[in-house]
Design a protein around this motif. Structure first.
Motif, PDB file in Angstrom:
ATOM      1  N   GLY A 129     101.454  51.164  -0.925  1.00  0.00           N
ATOM      2  CA  GLY A 129     100.699  50.753   0.262  1.00  0.00           C
ATOM      3  C   GLY A 129      99.281  50.378  -0.097  1.00  0.00           C
ATOM      4  N   GLY A 130      98.454  50.226   0.934  1.00  0.00           N
ATOM      5  CA  GLY A 130      97.057  49.866   0.716  1.00  0.00           C
ATOM      6  C   GLY A 130      96.857  48.367   0.728  1.00  0.00           C
ATOM      7  N   SER A 131      95.586  47.979   0.700  1.00  0.00           N
ATOM      8  CA  SER A 131      95.227  46.567   0.816  1.00  0.00           C
ATOM      9  C   SER A 131      93.937  46.332   0.051  1.00  0.00           C
ATOM     10  CB  SER A 131      95.011  46.211   2.289  1.00  0.00           C
ATOM     11  OG  SER A 131      93.869  46.913   2.774  1.00  0.00           O
ATOM     12  N   THR A 132      93.537  45.087  -0.038  1.00  0.00           N
ATOM     13  CA  THR A 132      92.271  44.747  -0.685  1.00  0.00           C
ATOM     14  C   THR A 132      91.103  45.425   0.025  1.00  0.00           C
ATOM     15  OG1 THR A 132      93.094  42.665  -1.574  1.00  0.00           O
ATOM     16  CG2 THR A 132      90.726  42.786  -1.157  1.00  0.00           C
ATOM     17  N   GLY A 133      91.215  45.589   1.335  1.00  0.00           N
ATOM     18  CA  GLY A 133      90.129  46.223   2.097  1.00  0.00           C
ATOM     19  C   GLY A 133      90.035  47.724   1.893  1.00  0.00           C
ATOM     20  N   ASP A 189      88.436  35.777   0.616  1.00  0.00           N
ATOM     21  CA  ASP A 189      88.283  34.785   1.675  1.00  0.00           C
ATOM     22  C   ASP A 189      87.190  35.241   2.635  1.00  0.00           C
ATOM     23  OD1 ASP A 189      89.561  36.751   3.292  1.00  0.00           O
ATOM     24  OD2 ASP A 189      91.515  35.805   3.057  1.00  0.00           O
ATOM     25  N   VAL A 190      86.817  34.376   3.555  1.00  0.00           N
ATOM     26  CA  VAL A 190      85.731  34.684   4.496  1.00  0.00           C
ATOM     27  C   VAL A 190      86.102  35.895   5.353  1.00  0.00           C
ATOM     28  CG1 VAL A 190      84.367  33.805   6.447  1.00  0.00           C
ATOM     29  CG2 VAL A 190      84.973  32.268   4.548  1.00  0.00           C
ATOM     30  N   ASP A 191      87.366  35.965   5.739  1.00  0.00           N
ATOM     31  CA  ASP A 191      87.845  37.048   6.595  1.00  0.00           C
ATOM     32  C   ASP A 191      87.620  38.418   5.940  1.00  0.00           C
ATOM     33  OD1 ASP A 191      89.061  37.942   8.959  1.00  0.00           O
ATOM     34  OD2 ASP A 191      91.062  37.941   8.071  1.00  0.00           O
ATOM     35  N   TYR A 192      87.786  38.509   4.647  1.00  0.00           N
ATOM     36  CA  TYR A 192      87.524  39.766   3.930  1.00  0.00           C
ATOM     37  C   TYR A 192      86.043  39.952   3.624  1.00  0.00           C
ATOM     38  CZ  TYR A 192      91.777  42.446   3.024  1.00  0.00           C
ATOM     39  OH  TYR A 192      92.861  43.274   3.160  1.00  0.00           O
ATOM     40  N   ARG A 193      85.349  38.877   3.290  1.00  0.00           N
ATOM     41  CA  ARG A 193      83.940  39.020   2.913  1.00  0.00           C
ATOM     42  C   ARG A 193      83.109  39.613   4.042  1.00  0.00           C
ATOM     43  NH1 ARG A 193      81.733  36.284  -1.412  1.00  0.00           N
ATOM     44  NH2 ARG A 193      80.143  35.126  -0.291  1.00  0.00           N
ATOM     45  N   ARG A 194      83.532  39.357   5.283  1.00  0.00           N
ATOM     46  CA  ARG A 194      82.712  39.812   6.402  1.00  0.00           C
ATOM     47  C   ARG A 194      82.923  41.288   6.764  1.00  0.00           C
ATOM     48  NH1 ARG A 194      85.481  36.439  11.498  1.00  0.00           N
ATOM     49  NH2 ARG A 194      87.599  37.169  11.126  1.00  0.00           N
ATOM     50  N   ILE A 195      83.865  41.983   6.124  1.00  0.00           N
ATOM     51  CA  ILE A 195      84.098  43.384   6.512  1.00  0.00           C
ATOM     52  C   ILE A 195      83.083  44.344   5.893  1.00  0.00           C
ATOM     53  CG2 ILE A 195      86.590  42.996   6.853  1.00  0.00           C
ATOM     54  CD1 ILE A 195      87.087  44.661   4.286  1.00  0.00           C
ATOM     55  N   GLY A 196      82.331  43.895   4.890  1.00  0.00           N
ATOM     56  CA  GLY A 196      81.354  44.782   4.244  1.00  0.00           C
ATOM     57  C   GLY A 196      82.010  45.728   3.254  1.00  0.00           C
ATOM     58  N   GLY A 197      81.278  46.047   2.186  1.00  0.00           N
ATOM     59  CA  GLY A 197      81.834  46.903   1.138  1.00  0.00           C
ATOM     60  C   GLY A 197      81.193  48.280   1.120  1.00  0.00           C
ATOM     61  N   LYS A 198      81.653  49.113   0.204  1.00  0.00           N
ATOM     62  CA  LYS A 198      81.125  50.471   0.043  1.00  0.00           C
ATOM     63  C   LYS A 198      79.669  50.411  -0.423  1.00  0.00           C
ATOM     64  CE  LYS A 198      82.346  54.750  -2.388  1.00  0.00           C
ATOM     65  NZ  LYS A 198      83.232  55.326  -3.420  1.00  0.00           N
ATOM     66  N   GLU A 199      79.404  49.532  -1.376  1.00  0.00           N
ATOM     67  CA  GLU A 199      78.051  49.420  -1.932  1.00  0.00           C
ATOM     68  C   GLU A 199      77.194  48.453  -1.124  1.00  0.00           C
ATOM     69  OE1 GLU A 199      77.687  51.499  -4.349  1.00  0.00           O
ATOM     70  OE2 GLU A 199      79.825  51.837  -4.760  1.00  0.00           O
ATOM     71  N   ASN A 200      77.785  47.377  -0.667  1.00  0.00           N
ATOM     72  CA  ASN A 200      77.044  46.336   0.052  1.00  0.00           C
ATOM     73  C   ASN A 200      77.588  46.201   1.476  1.00  0.00           C
ATOM     74  OD1 ASN A 200      75.876  44.030   1.049  1.00  0.00           O
ATOM     75  ND2 ASN A 200      76.348  42.741  -0.725  1.00  0.00           N
ATOM     76  N   PRO A 201      76.903  46.804   2.456  1.00  0.00           N
ATOM     77  CA  PRO A 201      77.443  46.790   3.821  1.00  0.00           C
ATOM     78  C   PRO A 201      77.434  45.401   4.469  1.00  0.00           C
ATOM     79  CG  PRO A 201      75.472  48.205   3.645  1.00  0.00           C
ATOM     80  CD  PRO A 201      75.618  47.507   2.348  1.00  0.00           C
ATOM     81  N   GLN A 202      76.606  44.489   3.922  1.00  0.00           N
ATOM     82  CA  GLN A 202      76.490  43.153   4.519  1.00  0.00           C
ATOM     83  C   GLN A 202      77.643  42.240   4.122  1.00  0.00           C
ATOM     84  OE1 GLN A 202      74.182  42.790   6.799  1.00  0.00           O
ATOM     85  NE2 GLN A 202      73.564  44.865   6.246  1.00  0.00           N
ATOM     86  N   LEU A 203      78.117  42.426   2.908  1.00  0.00           N
ATOM     87  CA  LEU A 203      79.074  41.468   2.359  1.00  0.00           C
ATOM     88  C   LEU A 203      80.042  42.228   1.465  1.00  0.00           C
ATOM     89  CD1 LEU A 203      79.548  38.322   2.075  1.00  0.00           C
ATOM     90  CD2 LEU A 203      78.311  38.511  -0.084  1.00  0.00           C
ATOM     91  N   TYR A 204      81.315  42.010   1.691  1.00  0.00           N
ATOM     92  CA  TYR A 204      82.322  42.644   0.848  1.00  0.00           C
ATOM     93  C   TYR A 204      82.446  41.821  -0.424  1.00  0.00           C
ATOM     94  CZ  TYR A 204      86.639  45.104  -0.348  1.00  0.00           C
ATOM     95  OH  TYR A 204      87.591  45.878  -0.965  1.00  0.00           O
TER      96      TYR A 204
END
Lengths: 379, 379
Positions: A217-221, A244-259
């Protein structure tokens, strides 16, 4: 040896894969999984390419996930030796093809989501003298496929275990709802709750003496949530190869602005085909070249102040803000694809590029429309 | 002779073309055009099939329209003798292919939207000893491609007329904004205003002694507006062969509730792959099988009380209202496609069906991703 082709010689719209970024994505996920001790079985539904599957296996993937029988057939044809079909299959024609695959591929595993499906599969497999590896598909909140966690899933597993031509290997649980939750902490809460149900169900399998060596299970997000929590034995990550843009906009652990854990390696190359108006131009990539389903437009690479708007089947609109440089007729632009999986599904091939040089192309297999046996192709 | 295949033997999701409905659509448009004395040049961007193009020509079409060079190549390859490329082409690689086509196809016509494009085209054509037929692309309100009506378009026509290797044949004017206006009277006002500008520009061409024997334009939504007003010499109708939900909801001249001038001949056949919940089931057709760009979901054929909701890349959700019969696991459903053109673009083939019998399949050509010469196909 093919001649050297420059990126500017490609017919547009073209899907281009930036090999430097792609290789970084491949290596980063592999290193991450090695470090945390998790397996990974990347999802081929994202790329539909045996060539990319091979790069993922070379980096240490335990096998490849696929969403359709046709994808599984294409991967098997290319010699991929471990394939998990993550979607439940119920029709006789598809079950027949699934059993063919099961007899050929060294390790073939099928997700099973209902008692009826399990019975049909075991029945057909038995008649063909084949044993099919099975994961019980557990519905951890999406409501799309599978049995509910806990008792219903356990009961299905017990049924599978009793059927003569199926071999239970564990659980599949995909939380599509978690994958795109915006903000790492919120996403973590959602995913831990969803995947926690799968982990509890796994404990029930074990207590009942059932084989549950796999929890896929699990995903890129959620790759760094589900694996760190020890909730899965193998990650079904798909989009990380392309982003993709859809993933980039969710924010990452280190960078909340951009995944930006992974790089946007898949771009659409497009040409300005009309420049008759002030402040805007028309490009040759529309909704037949970029999937609009995710509700976000593509983003331009390296062109600040320019934005893309949907402009019909064949065209896109590029608008310039303030004094941003407007592209000219014939100029080429690179777009980060809005949603990679359904965009790839529209193309016949992807070009592999290093800098400005085209190193080759790879075929996209198994789009929609499988060829049925016995039907004549008229034209 | 291929074996008889039943529609229920087809692998899903599958695009199926109901031949009875399709033939009615083909005949109705042909009869209508004959009756009002208009030519029609159906748009191949809708079907991307030489087989369908041939049926349209057999019914009396003057030629075929296409939106891309790859579509033109596929039609030419199949022996179609009159082809209009409706999108402007500016890059050297595409211009080169366009000139190849122009040298091979008995009547090849290219839309030209700017002076620069015209000059490049004439220059390349001259070097190859070819004369290219040209329509001036007039922008009647969409703002996507072409020159503005009146003086700017006239000036472009005069430029085209002066260029040694181009032969001016008239005007192309497509009003995408008119095509889907809801309500016949509102649509009529919008289209008459837009296409009126093209007709006025045509008069200016004539007064200036320029050839304007062709005015190509119109859509499935405005076929009985633009033609009756005598605004076009040939209708570029596309969707009428298939129809879709997006067109059905605009309302017709006779039936304001439903645009039923043409029948919904193109369906997506889908299978129920999960039935674990009350009041709803999951089918195997999602946004990779049905384009979601038009903002409307597909509609079920012959199943009152059931509705479709988008449910991700691979799946759709079918909900039952009140006491409507919920389909069972393994059941098959037929969906009217939400938007035909970009849906067709996702598939490799379309099945031709008569009742429950599959009569054959046709290939869909020229999706996105043209193969570039000199690039090695690695896998």
């Amino acid at each position: 040896m093919a001649a050297t082709v420059d990126i500017n010689d490609l017919p547009t719209p073209a899907l281009i894969l930036d090999l430097d970024a792609f290789e970084q994505n491949i290596a980063k996920m592999a290193q991450y999984c090695k470090q945390v001790g998790s397996g990974f079985r990347p999802h081929g539904k994202t790329h539909k390419s045996a060539w990319i599957a091979r790069q993922q296996l070379n980096a240490g993937a335990v096998g490849i996930s696929v969403a359709t029988v046709a994808e599984a057939e294409a991967m098997a044809q290319a010699g991929i030796e471990s394939i998990l079909l993550t979607s439940p299959v119920v029709g006789p024609e598809k079950l027949d093809r699934l059993i063919n695959l099961s007899g050929k591929v060294p390790e073939f595993i099928a997700a099973v989501g209902s008692k009826l499906q399990a019975e049909r599969l075991s029945d057909l497999a038995g008649r063909r003298g084949v044993t099919v590896n099975v994961l019980v598909d557990v519905d951890v909140g999406d409501g799309r496929t599978g049995e509910l966690p806990g008792q219903p899933a356990l009961q299905l597993a017990q049924n599978v275990d009793r059927l003569p031509s199926l071999r239970l290997r564990g659980i599949q649980a995909y939380s599509g709802l978690s994958s795109h939750v915006v903000g790492f902490e919120a996403r973590k809460r959602t995913s831990l709750e969803a995947m926690g149900k799968a982990a509890e169900t796994r404990e029930m399998f074990k207590s009942s003496g059932l084989d549950c060596s796999i929890l896929s299970g699990g995903s890129t997000g959620t790759y760094n949530i589900d694996s760190e929590a020890g909730l899965v034995t193998e990650l079904q990550v798909g989009s990380y190869v392309f982003m993709d843009v859809d993933y980039r906009r969710i924010g990452g652990k280190e960078n909340p602005q951009l995944y930006d854990d992974f790089l946007p390696a898949l771009n659409c190359l497009t040409t300005v085909v009309s420049a008759a108006h002030k402040g805007r131009v028309t490009v040759d990539a529309g909704v037949k070249a970029l999937s609009s389903d995710a509700g976000c437009p593509p983003e331009l690479v390296g062109r600040a102040g320019l934005s893309y708007k949907w402009f019909g089947d064949e065209f896109g609109l590029i608008e310039a803000e303030g004094d941003a440089d407007l592209p000219k007729l014939g100029d080429r632009l690179r777009l980060i694809v809005p949603h990679c999986d359904p965009t790839v599904n529209m193309y016949d091939l992807i070009y592999l590029v290093r800098g400005e040089r085209v190193e080759g192309a790879i075929r996209i297999c198994a789009r929609r429309g499988d060829q049925a046996s016995g039907v004549e192709l008229l034209a």
